[in-house]
Design a protein around this motif. Sequence first.
Motif, PDB file in Angstrom:
ATOM      1  N   GLY A 297      14.388  40.891  17.760  1.00 45.28           N
ATOM      2  CA  GLY A 297      14.079  39.666  17.078  1.00 45.28           C
ATOM      3  C   GLY A 297      15.244  38.780  17.198  1.00 45.28           C
ATOM      4  N   VAL A 298      16.040  39.027  18.131  1.00 40.14           N
ATOM      5  CA  VAL A 298      17.298  38.188  18.197  1.00 40.14           C
ATOM      6  C   VAL A 298      17.165  36.934  19.271  1.00 40.14           C
ATOM      7  N   GLU A 299      17.403  35.741  18.753  1.00 39.79           N
ATOM      8  CA  GLU A 299      17.281  34.733  19.846  1.00 39.79           C
ATOM      9  C   GLU A 299      18.607  34.700  20.652  1.00 39.79           C
ATOM     10  N   PHE A 300      18.460  34.523  21.651  1.00 37.51           N
ATOM     11  CA  PHE A 300      19.846  34.312  22.588  1.00 37.51           C
ATOM     12  C   PHE A 300      19.845  33.144  23.680  1.00 37.51           C
ATOM     13  N   GLU A 301      20.811  32.909  24.026  1.00 42.55           N
ATOM     14  CA  GLU A 301      21.064  31.596  24.928  1.00 42.55           C
ATOM     15  C   GLU A 301      21.423  32.351  26.448  1.00 42.55           C
ATOM     16  N   GLU A 302      20.994  31.583  27.369  1.00 43.60           N
ATOM     17  CA  GLU A 302      21.447  32.366  28.542  1.00 43.60           C
ATOM     18  C   GLU A 302      22.131  31.200  29.238  1.00 43.60           C
ATOM     19  N   LYS A 303      23.166  31.551  29.981  1.00 42.81           N
ATOM     20  CA  LYS A 303      23.873  30.586  31.105  1.00 42.81           C
ATOM     21  C   LYS A 303      24.011  31.455  32.347  1.00 42.81           C
ATOM     22  N   PHE A 304      23.087  31.123  33.259  1.00 44.26           N
ATOM     23  CA  PHE A 304      22.805  31.399  34.689  1.00 44.26           C
ATOM     24  C   PHE A 304      23.925  31.341  35.552  1.00 44.26           C
ATOM     25  N   ILE A 305      24.450  32.112  36.132  1.00 46.17           N
ATOM     26  CA  ILE A 305      25.289  31.918  37.356  1.00 46.17           C
ATOM     27  C   ILE A 305      24.570  31.332  38.556  1.00 46.17           C
ATOM     28  N   GLN A 306      24.826  30.152  38.985  1.00 44.61           N
ATOM     29  CA  GLN A 306      23.999  29.716  40.000  1.00 44.61           C
ATOM     30  C   GLN A 306      24.725  29.371  41.421  1.00 44.61           C
ATOM     31  N   SER A 307      26.107  29.537  41.426  1.00 44.75           N
ATOM     32  CA  SER A 307      26.735  29.292  42.523  1.00 44.75           C
ATOM     33  C   SER A 307      28.029  30.110  42.330  1.00 44.75           C
ATOM     34  N   PRO A 308      28.382  30.675  43.768  1.00 45.21           N
ATOM     35  CA  PRO A 308      29.867  31.332  43.693  1.00 45.21           C
ATOM     36  C   PRO A 308      30.892  30.514  42.778  1.00 45.21           C
ATOM     37  N   GLU A 309      30.903  29.173  42.743  1.00 46.73           N
ATOM     38  CA  GLU A 309      31.769  28.604  41.885  1.00 46.73           C
ATOM     39  C   GLU A 309      31.760  28.970  40.484  1.00 46.73           C
ATOM     40  N   ASP A 310      30.486  28.992  39.873  1.00 47.47           N
ATOM     41  CA  ASP A 310      30.124  29.489  38.518  1.00 47.47           C
ATOM     42  C   ASP A 310      30.810  30.861  38.304  1.00 47.47           C
ATOM     43  N   LEU A 311      30.717  32.066  39.124  1.00 48.78           N
ATOM     44  CA  LEU A 311      31.112  33.247  39.130  1.00 48.78           C
ATOM     45  C   LEU A 311      32.668  33.113  39.023  1.00 48.78           C
ATOM     46  N   GLU A 312      33.314  32.546  40.168  1.00 54.09           N
ATOM     47  CA  GLU A 312      34.544  32.110  40.066  1.00 54.09           C
ATOM     48  C   GLU A 312      35.243  31.852  38.812  1.00 54.09           C
ATOM     49  N   LYS A 313      34.756  30.709  38.323  1.00 51.92           N
ATOM     50  CA  LYS A 313      35.189  30.098  36.949  1.00 51.92           C
ATOM     51  C   LYS A 313      35.294  31.225  36.028  1.00 51.92           C
ATOM     52  N   LEU A 314      34.234  31.895  35.708  1.00 56.47           N
ATOM     53  CA  LEU A 314      34.183  33.064  34.718  1.00 56.47           C
ATOM     54  C   LEU A 314      35.313  33.907  34.861  1.00 56.47           C
ATOM     55  N   LYS A 315      35.369  34.393  36.359  1.00 52.22           N
ATOM     56  CA  LYS A 315      36.671  35.317  36.459  1.00 52.22           C
ATOM     57  C   LYS A 315      38.113  34.490  36.372  1.00 52.22           C
ATOM     58  N   LYS A 316      38.375  33.560  36.784  1.00 47.41           N
ATOM     59  CA  LYS A 316      39.659  32.695  36.596  1.00 47.41           C
ATOM     60  C   LYS A 316      39.949  32.782  35.106  1.00 47.41           C
ATOM     61  N   ASP A 317      38.776  32.296  34.534  1.00 48.03           N
ATOM     62  CA  ASP A 317      39.027  32.048  33.033  1.00 48.03           C
ATOM     63  C   ASP A 317      39.350  33.301  32.253  1.00 48.03           C
ATOM     64  N   GLY A 318      39.408  34.336  32.749  1.00 49.71           N
ATOM     65  CA  GLY A 318      39.483  35.702  32.085  1.00 49.71           C
ATOM     66  C   GLY A 318      38.338  36.113  31.290  1.00 49.71           C
ATOM     67  N   ASN A 319      36.943  35.681  31.737  1.00 46.13           N
ATOM     68  CA  ASN A 319      36.210  35.965  30.605  1.00 46.13           C
ATOM     69  C   ASN A 319      35.340  37.453  31.172  1.00 46.13           C
ATOM     70  N   LEU A 320      35.701  37.996  32.105  1.00 46.01           N
ATOM     71  CA  LEU A 320      35.041  39.092  32.748  1.00 46.01           C
ATOM     72  C   LEU A 320      36.172  40.362  32.763  1.00 46.01           C
ATOM     73  N   MET A 321      36.085  41.200  32.152  1.00 44.83           N
ATOM     74  CA  MET A 321      37.011  42.144  31.994  1.00 44.83           C
ATOM     75  C   MET A 321      37.333  43.037  33.249  1.00 44.83           C
ATOM     76  N   PHE A 322      36.231  43.234  34.016  1.00 46.68           N
ATOM     77  CA  PHE A 322      36.362  43.878  35.224  1.00 46.68           C
ATOM     78  C   PHE A 322      35.864  43.095  36.371  1.00 46.68           C
ATOM     79  N   ASP A 323      35.954  41.665  36.277  1.00 44.43           N
ATOM     80  CA  ASP A 323      35.239  40.816  37.061  1.00 44.43           C
ATOM     81  C   ASP A 323      33.913  41.050  37.531  1.00 44.43           C
ATOM     82  N   GLN A 324      33.134  41.440  36.461  1.00 48.89           N
ATOM     83  CA  GLN A 324      31.801  41.870  36.565  1.00 48.89           C
ATOM     84  C   GLN A 324      30.771  41.359  35.622  1.00 48.89           C
TER      85      GLN A 324
END
Lengths: 223, 223
Positions: free
Chosen positions: B27-54
């Motif tokens: 019953g937990v509401e959640f928000e989704e931020k979809f990765i829609q381009s390689p740049e989106d994924l790259e930004k998540l990585k560069k900003d240090g948001n993905l511990m194993f880049d995954q």
Amino acid sequence: MAGKPVLHYFNARGRMECIRWLLAAAGVEFEEKFIQSPEDLEKLKKDGNLMFDQVPMVEIDGMKLAQTRAILNYIATKYDLYGKDMKERALIDMYSEGILDLTEMIGQLVLCPPDQREAKTALAKDRTKNRYLPAFEKVLKSHGQDYLVGNRLTRVDIHLLEVLLYVEEFDASLLTPFPLLKAFKSRISSLPNVKKFLQPGSQRKPPMDAKQIQEARKAFKIQ
Amino acid sequence: MAGKPVLHHFNARGRMECIRWLLAAAGVEFEEKFIQSPEDLEKLKKDGNLMFDQVPMVEIDGMKLAQTRAILNYIATKYDLYGKDMKERALIDMYSEGILDLTEMIGQLVLCPPDQREAKTALAKDRTKNRYLPAFEKVLKSHGQDYLVGNRLTRVDIHLLEVLLYVEEFDASLLTPFPLLKAFKSRISSLPNVKKFLQPGSQRKPPMDAKQIQEARKAFKIQ
């Protein structure tokens, strides 16, 4: 609780080795029943001892537990190696999963068909050097403590030591740029229970070569 | 706690779907931020948001949690879907691991190279019919209760429902010999939060076909 845990697996590392490491680090004596023939495995299955017809299986506290992670989680909880709260546990799980992924990536190289080995080895080296080791070096740098989580020994410290030793076996030069990880390796290796497990004659298993594994898989008809 | 969890993944099932299911069931509401381009994924990585880049990565309670199992374990603990004690938790983990293995086996068929598809499909059907479904039918038969563990809803009930729906999509006849599993599927599907998630317009994701996945992998340079 009654009796020692009994571990059912081949006489090899495989998916049981991290369990052996964790029990040893917790100072828990365990018994091993090695599967030495297809009939041994068939009997375990027919007697209903393997929930999904798979090993590893550990008899512990009246349960016949299968699935490596389920077994590790139970042992870590029981022996207070799983952090002090929900958030520490989450970090421990995240780090442990990364380590299991790396362990599997390195461990599978020995089984790799020759035409894929060069590419897979290069990928494993790249991931080790550019993904996994930097991630853990960064954790150690960020808090400057002796252990990865909560400033005390948890399961993830044992898992990380185990995989660092596999990295060393794989290519020792990969560890060179990571001074905090090297210091961590020395530190955890010196803990009394761990030191004992690292001695010859312990229940730690040596690496197998490709020929031994191929023979074992042939004998057990494993795909 | 502050704010809704934020889920970072592609707009697809993948390794985030079981997390969506568990949050929805809790019953937990959640928000989704979809990765829609390689740049989106790259930004998540560069900003240090993905511990194993995954990915998947879930922002929850001040943490940026990666690794599907770490995320599931945290949510299940927080929302009291992880059993009442250490032994129930061990059973939940063992069953959940089996379900994740089956989910992966079925999920990977859509990516399978054509020359392997027939053999892999046959193996997946065999394992579903002769290993996994019998194991869970047996659990339900052994205790005759509505839920798999502890006579109340836990995460493993949600995971099992999810995979039964995938089995149905894969080959509905596989469920025919398992009356208790079919009854279980109906029962869990009728729980209010689950029923809502099964409605059109929920955050549940549809299956992708091979072409869509190949295009996505090409865009993101995923091996």
